[in-house]
Design an enzyme around this catalytic site. Structure first.
Site, PDB file in Angstrom:
ATOM      1  N   GLU A 130       1.253  -9.660 -11.356  1.00 65.82           N
ATOM      2  CA  GLU A 130       1.496 -11.086 -11.127  1.00 65.82           C
ATOM      3  C   GLU A 130       2.862 -11.635 -10.726  1.00 65.82           C
ATOM      4  O   GLU A 130       3.201 -12.001  -9.943  1.00 65.82           O
ATOM      5  CB  GLU A 130       0.830 -11.972 -12.141  1.00 65.82           C
ATOM      6  N   HIS A 143       3.926 -10.122  -7.318  1.00 67.17           N
ATOM      7  CA  HIS A 143       3.805 -11.155  -6.299  1.00 67.17           C
ATOM      8  C   HIS A 143       4.867 -12.020  -6.221  1.00 67.17           C
ATOM      9  O   HIS A 143       5.316 -12.309  -4.961  1.00 67.17           O
ATOM     10  CB  HIS A 143       2.406 -11.790  -6.498  1.00 67.17           C
ATOM     11  N   GLU A 172      -1.719  -7.085  -2.656  1.00 67.10           N
ATOM     12  CA  GLU A 172      -2.461  -6.679  -4.092  1.00 67.10           C
ATOM     13  C   GLU A 172      -1.863  -5.035  -4.427  1.00 67.10           C
ATOM     14  O   GLU A 172      -1.435  -4.894  -5.464  1.00 67.10           O
ATOM     15  CB  GLU A 172      -3.985  -6.637  -3.974  1.00 67.10           C
TER      16      GLU A 172
END
Length: 264
Positions: free
Chosen positions: A125, A128, A187
């Protein structure tokens, strides 16, 4: 007039061209400051709408892992103040937003069985964020939906008309259609960035594969991969395994520095 609009659009796109940490070309039209503003506003909204887990032991555990990962980030992010919140939510999920915000759902703690598996999710995460995927997504939404309207008009969290698209761009939700392959590439890229990040922090990188084995058991019947915004667990595990030798080298280097996390 059409020619002029085309020239302006191409100029904006050219000005927004960047390169991701893995060398992929990106379109990022908005400033880091603007993205931070949206991330902070979105996180504040989530804290108002979702119950927060106050258990001290749980929060210490999650914060311990976050701190180990944050310490390995590029300086512009490592020196930033990060807020980490555990939300009372049964879904096995976590997220990170521009502006130094990390959210972890309590349901994830039932799937990520140890510090290494949870570090894999949190590293993904945060990946990202440092790869500016939210900027790419919001920029793409602007191009597709707003016709390159000025960010000060289109990107206002207080504007109900655009709030959903902004949240989607920040990684909360998914757009069906042309944006799907774009999201899958994000992703996969975040998986690799997160793998390296957790290894640099001294976590066991094989925990990322074990995590997806657990996720795969919970997933049940899934859509065909080409209809999903996320790669299938099997695809993710294959990608992680391909990158495991380099991650193992990073882990051993971290261990030599005395970086052996013990978050419990």
């Amino acid at each position: 007039m059409k020619k002029l609009i085309g020239i302006v659009a191409l100029s904006l796109l050219a000005a927004g061209c960047k390169t991701s940490p893995t060398g992929r070309t990106q379109i990022a039209l908005y400033s880091p400051q603007k993205m931070n503003e949206m991330g902070v506003a979105s996180f504040a909204q989530m804290k108002e709408q979702q119950p927060i887990e106050n258990n001290k032991q749980t929060n210490r555990y999650v914060r311990c892992i976050a701190d180990k990962l944050i310490a390995q980030l590029p300086s512009q992010y490592a020196n930033q103040e990060w807020e980490v919140v555990v939300f009372k939510e049964n879904s096995a999920n976590a997220f990170a937003l521009p502006g130094g915000k990390i959210g972890v759902h309590t349901g994830l703690l039932n799937v990520a069985k140890d510090q290494h598996q949870l570090a894999a999710v949190m590293g993904h995460e945060v990946g990202h964020v440092i790869a500016e995927h939210a900027n790419e997504r919001v920029s793409q939404n602007s191009i597709l939906q707003f016709g390159l309207q000025a960010s000060d008009v289109a990107l206002q969290m207080g504007n109900v008309e655009y709030r959903e698209a902004i949240m989607q761009g920040l990684g909360v939700g998914a757009q069906v259609g042309v944006a799907l392959p774009f999201s899958r590439s994000h992703e996969s890229e975040a998986d690799v960035i997160g793998l390296d990040l957790m290894a640099k922090a001294g976590f066991e990188p094989t925990g990322s594969v074990r995590l997806w084995e657990n996720m795969n058991k919970l997933s049940g019947e899934r859509q065909a991969e080409f209809l999903s915004t996320h790669p299938a667990p099997e695809t993710r595990m294959q990608n992680l395994k391909r990158n495991m030798p380099e991650a193992d080298i990073l882990k051993r280097a971290a261990w030599k520095k005395g970086l052996k996390p013990a978050c419990k």
